[in-house]
Design an enzyme around this catalytic site. Sequence first.
Site, PDB file in Angstrom:
ATOM      1  N   LEU A   1     -77.391   8.234  38.218  1.00  0.00           N
ATOM      2  CA  LEU A   1     -76.253   8.550  37.499  1.00  0.00           C
ATOM      3  C   LEU A   1     -76.060   9.758  36.803  1.00  0.00           C
ATOM      4  CD1 LEU A   1     -75.362   4.802  37.031  1.00  0.00           C
ATOM      5  CD2 LEU A   1     -74.336   6.079  38.713  1.00  0.00           C
TER       6      LEU A   1
ATOM      7  N   LYS B   1     -86.702   6.026  33.183  1.00  0.00           N
ATOM      8  CA  LYS B   1     -85.195   6.173  33.637  1.00  0.00           C
ATOM      9  C   LYS B   1     -85.101   5.094  34.729  1.00  0.00           C
ATOM     10  CE  LYS B   1     -84.525  10.015  31.796  1.00  0.00           C
ATOM     11  NZ  LYS B   1     -83.618  10.021  30.606  1.00  0.00           N
TER      12      LYS B   1
ATOM     13  N   GLU C   1     -71.481  -0.548  41.987  1.00  0.00           N
ATOM     14  CA  GLU C   1     -70.995   0.525  42.493  1.00  0.00           C
ATOM     15  C   GLU C   1     -69.438   0.556  41.973  1.00  0.00           C
ATOM     16  OE1 GLU C   1     -73.481  -0.618  44.079  1.00  0.00           O
ATOM     17  OE2 GLU C   1     -74.624   0.924  44.955  1.00  0.00           O
TER      18      GLU C   1
ATOM     19  N   GLU D   1     -80.343  -1.030  48.108  1.00  0.00           N
ATOM     20  CA  GLU D   1     -80.512  -0.476  49.301  1.00  0.00           C
ATOM     21  C   GLU D   1     -81.993   0.025  49.690  1.00  0.00           C
ATOM     22  OE1 GLU D   1     -77.517   2.530  47.987  1.00  0.00           O
ATOM     23  OE2 GLU D   1     -76.121   1.727  49.975  1.00  0.00           O
TER      24      GLU D   1
ATOM     25  N   GLY E   1     -78.300   1.372  44.621  1.00  0.00           N
ATOM     26  CA  GLY E   1     -79.230   1.873  45.416  1.00  0.00           C
ATOM     27  C   GLY E   1     -80.551   1.453  45.404  1.00  0.00           C
TER      28      GLY E   1
ATOM     29  N   ALA F   1     -82.946   1.472  39.251  1.00  0.00           N
ATOM     30  CA  ALA F   1     -81.573   1.232  38.871  1.00  0.00           C
ATOM     31  C   ALA F   1     -80.671   2.027  39.716  1.00  0.00           C
ATOM     32  CB  ALA F   1     -81.701   1.766  37.358  1.00  0.00           C
TER      33      ALA F   1
ATOM     34  N   GLY G   1     -73.956   4.165  49.350  1.00  0.00           N
ATOM     35  CA  GLY G   1     -74.190   5.288  50.133  1.00  0.00           C
ATOM     36  C   GLY G   1     -75.452   5.372  50.712  1.00  0.00           C
TER      37      GLY G   1
ATOM     38  N   LEU H   1     -78.733   4.882  42.227  1.00  0.00           N
ATOM     39  CA  LEU H   1     -78.640   6.211  42.131  1.00  0.00           C
ATOM     40  C   LEU H   1     -78.818   6.901  40.828  1.00  0.00           C
ATOM     41  CD1 LEU H   1     -77.246   8.794  43.581  1.00  0.00           C
ATOM     42  CD2 LEU H   1     -75.113   7.759  42.610  1.00  0.00           C
TER      43      LEU H   1
HETATM   44  C1  1HE Z   1     -80.627   5.674  34.457  1.00  0.00           C
HETATM   45  C2  1HE Z   1     -80.156   4.665  35.352  1.00  0.00           C
HETATM   46  C3  1HE Z   1     -79.609   5.312  36.604  1.00  0.00           C
HETATM   47  C4  1HE Z   1     -81.019   3.745  33.761  1.00  0.00           C
HETATM   48  N1  1HE Z   1     -79.392   6.592  36.506  1.00  0.00           N
HETATM   49  N2  1HE Z   1     -80.472   7.092  34.609  1.00  0.00           N
HETATM   50  N3  1HE Z   1     -76.805   1.421  39.354  1.00  0.00           N
HETATM   51  C5  1HE Z   1     -76.291   1.103  38.262  1.00  0.00           C
HETATM   52  O1  1HE Z   1     -75.436   1.184  37.774  1.00  0.00           O
HETATM   53  C6  1HE Z   1     -77.499   0.754  37.064  1.00  0.00           C
HETATM   54  C7  1HE Z   1     -77.501   1.633  35.873  1.00  0.00           C
HETATM   55  N4  1HE Z   1     -78.418   1.173  34.891  1.00  0.00           N
HETATM   56  C8  1HE Z   1     -78.488  -0.147  34.086  1.00  0.00           C
HETATM   57  O2  1HE Z   1     -77.479  -0.951  34.292  1.00  0.00           O
HETATM   58  C9  1HE Z   1     -79.564  -0.474  33.177  1.00  0.00           C
HETATM   59  O3  1HE Z   1     -80.409   0.815  32.819  1.00  0.00           O
HETATM   60  C10 1HE Z   1     -80.640  -1.102  33.549  1.00  0.00           C
HETATM   61  C11 1HE Z   1     -80.103  -2.788  33.610  1.00  0.00           C
HETATM   62  C12 1HE Z   1     -81.401  -0.614  35.054  1.00  0.00           C
HETATM   63  C13 1HE Z   1     -81.907  -1.289  32.597  1.00  0.00           C
HETATM   64  O4  1HE Z   1     -81.286  -1.533  31.286  1.00  0.00           O
HETATM   65  P1  1HE Z   1     -82.163  -1.122  29.941  1.00  0.00           P
HETATM   66  O5  1HE Z   1     -81.417  -1.753  29.026  1.00  0.00           O
HETATM   67  O6  1HE Z   1     -83.654  -1.561  30.229  1.00  0.00           O
HETATM   68  O7  1HE Z   1     -82.350   0.512  30.062  1.00  0.00           O
HETATM   69  P2  1HE Z   1     -81.245   1.555  29.605  1.00  0.00           P
HETATM   70  O8  1HE Z   1     -81.192   1.676  27.996  1.00  0.00           O
HETATM   71  O9  1HE Z   1     -79.872   1.154  29.918  1.00  0.00           O
HETATM   72  O10 1HE Z   1     -81.804   2.981  30.314  1.00  0.00           O
HETATM   73  C14 1HE Z   1     -82.991   3.443  29.834  1.00  0.00           C
HETATM   74  C15 1HE Z   1     -83.079   4.888  30.590  1.00  0.00           C
HETATM   75  O11 1HE Z   1     -82.838   4.848  31.793  1.00  0.00           O
HETATM   76  C16 1HE Z   1     -82.009   5.738  29.977  1.00  0.00           C
HETATM   77  O12 1HE Z   1     -82.245   6.991  29.819  1.00  0.00           O
HETATM   78  P3  1HE Z   1     -82.585   7.537  28.283  1.00  0.00           P
HETATM   79  O13 1HE Z   1     -82.937   9.187  28.717  1.00  0.00           O
HETATM   80  O14 1HE Z   1     -81.229   7.711  27.653  1.00  0.00           O
HETATM   81  O15 1HE Z   1     -83.425   6.939  27.790  1.00  0.00           O
HETATM   82  C17 1HE Z   1     -80.825   5.650  31.023  1.00  0.00           C
HETATM   83  O16 1HE Z   1     -79.829   6.556  31.095  1.00  0.00           O
HETATM   84  C18 1HE Z   1     -81.744   5.580  32.369  1.00  0.00           C
HETATM   85  N5  1HE Z   1     -81.203   4.902  33.467  1.00  0.00           N
HETATM   86  N6  1HE Z   1     -80.387   3.787  34.982  1.00  0.00           N
HETATM   87  C19 1HE Z   1     -79.803   7.531  35.649  1.00  0.00           C
HETATM   88  N7  1HE Z   1     -79.147   4.386  37.383  1.00  0.00           N
HETATM   89  C20 1HE Z   1     -76.298   6.581  47.442  1.00  0.00           C
HETATM   90  S1  1HE Z   1     -75.226   5.724  46.444  1.00  0.00           S
HETATM   91  C21 1HE Z   1     -75.941   4.564  45.619  1.00  0.00           C
HETATM   92  C22 1HE Z   1     -74.784   3.941  44.369  1.00  0.00           C
HETATM   93  C23 1HE Z   1     -75.671   3.641  43.248  1.00  0.00           C
HETATM   94  O17 1HE Z   1     -76.861   3.345  43.310  1.00  0.00           O
HETATM   95  S2  1HE Z   1     -74.897   3.547  41.723  1.00  0.00           S
HETATM   96  C24 1HE Z   1     -75.774   3.266  40.653  1.00  0.00           C
HETATM   97  C25 1HE Z   1     -75.940   1.484  40.355  1.00  0.00           C
END
Ligand code: 1HE
Length: 268
Positions: A74, A32, A142, A122, A119, A70, A150, A72
């Site tokens: 999501l 994840k 975000e 963060e 996050g 990655a 957050g 929070l």
């Molecule tokens: C996740 C998450 C996640 C991956 N929550 N499950 N953060 C983001 O917007 C980043 C979101 N993630 C990405 O942009 C990409 O996943 C990555 C660049 C980090 C990695 O890419 P990649 O191609 O290696 O992986 P993927 O195919 O996108 O994801 C692989 C698995 O990880 C997949 O799960 P699966 O069960 O379908 O295999 C994804 O769903 C899972 N995954 N990232 C949940 N973030 C207190 S407020 C804080 C605010 C924030 O942090 S906003 C979040 C910002």
Amino acid sequence: MTLTPTLSALTNLALEQHDDGVWVVTLNRPAKRNALDEATIEDLIELFSKAPRMGALAIVLAGAGDHFCAGLDLVEHHDEDRSPEQFMHVCLRWHEAFNKMEYGGVPIIAALQGAVVGGGLELASAAHVRVADASTYFALPEGQRGLFTGGGATIRVTDLVGKARMIDMMLTGRVYQGQEALDVGLMQYLETGSSLDKALELARRAAANLPLSNFAICSAVSHMQNMSALDAAYAEAVVAGVVNTQPDARERLDAFARKTAARVRPNS
Ligand code: 1HE
């Protein structure tokens, strides 16, 4: 009551405790991309609340797999469909974890690779030193996700890069990597090799300092930033009064006076 606590079982963190007092804490949900769900945040609180009283002299914080973190979780956030009050409490738990890191008094060196986003940035910014490798990139997506930070980015990431860059990252999703990320202050070290190896080297060096000196470095500086300059200078004098007269420092001062201690020289 004992001052030495024991750790409860950890769900999403792996822990190695080395004999020299260096601990390696690894975010361990690579499938994840080490996204921060509620269980991981509780693990971070558990570990960083207790490590300072369990003999940890320096801690490397790493992420398993190709990406540090990655941000929070999501999917959990989507599935839980949280109320404003519930999400406020989620954020307060994040702050509990990250404040324990920043103010706990034990040096924390983050070993970064791949995505350090949302996050994840963060979390990394609550460490005292950040080491990146060639694959590392930083972003705050975000804004694009309909969210807001957050977990302290408004304070810690702004401290690192300044207000204008922080707002640009949030508004436009700008990605920083490589030399540019180093230049704007997102990390202090950029390695062509392994960020984990370099982080371990730095942790071992920090662990060789006296723990009370490290406690002051890794808690007093942060506390003083929250004070007026007048109060910070006062607090600095009080902290220095305690640290600079510690009995354990006598040996190091003696060595300097006897000319057996290493001198400070420029890098060759
Ligand atoms: C996740 C998450 C996640 C991956 N929550 N499950 N953060 C983001 O917007 C980043 C979101 N993630 C990405 O942009 C990409 O996943 C990555 C660049 C980090 C990695 O890419 P990649 O191609 O290696 O992986 P993927 O195919 O996108 O994801 C692989 C698995 O990880 C997949 O799960 P699966 O069960 O379908 O295999 C994804 O769903 C899972 N995954 N990232 C949940 N973030 C207190 S407020 C804080 C605010 C924030 O942090 S906003 C979040 C910002």
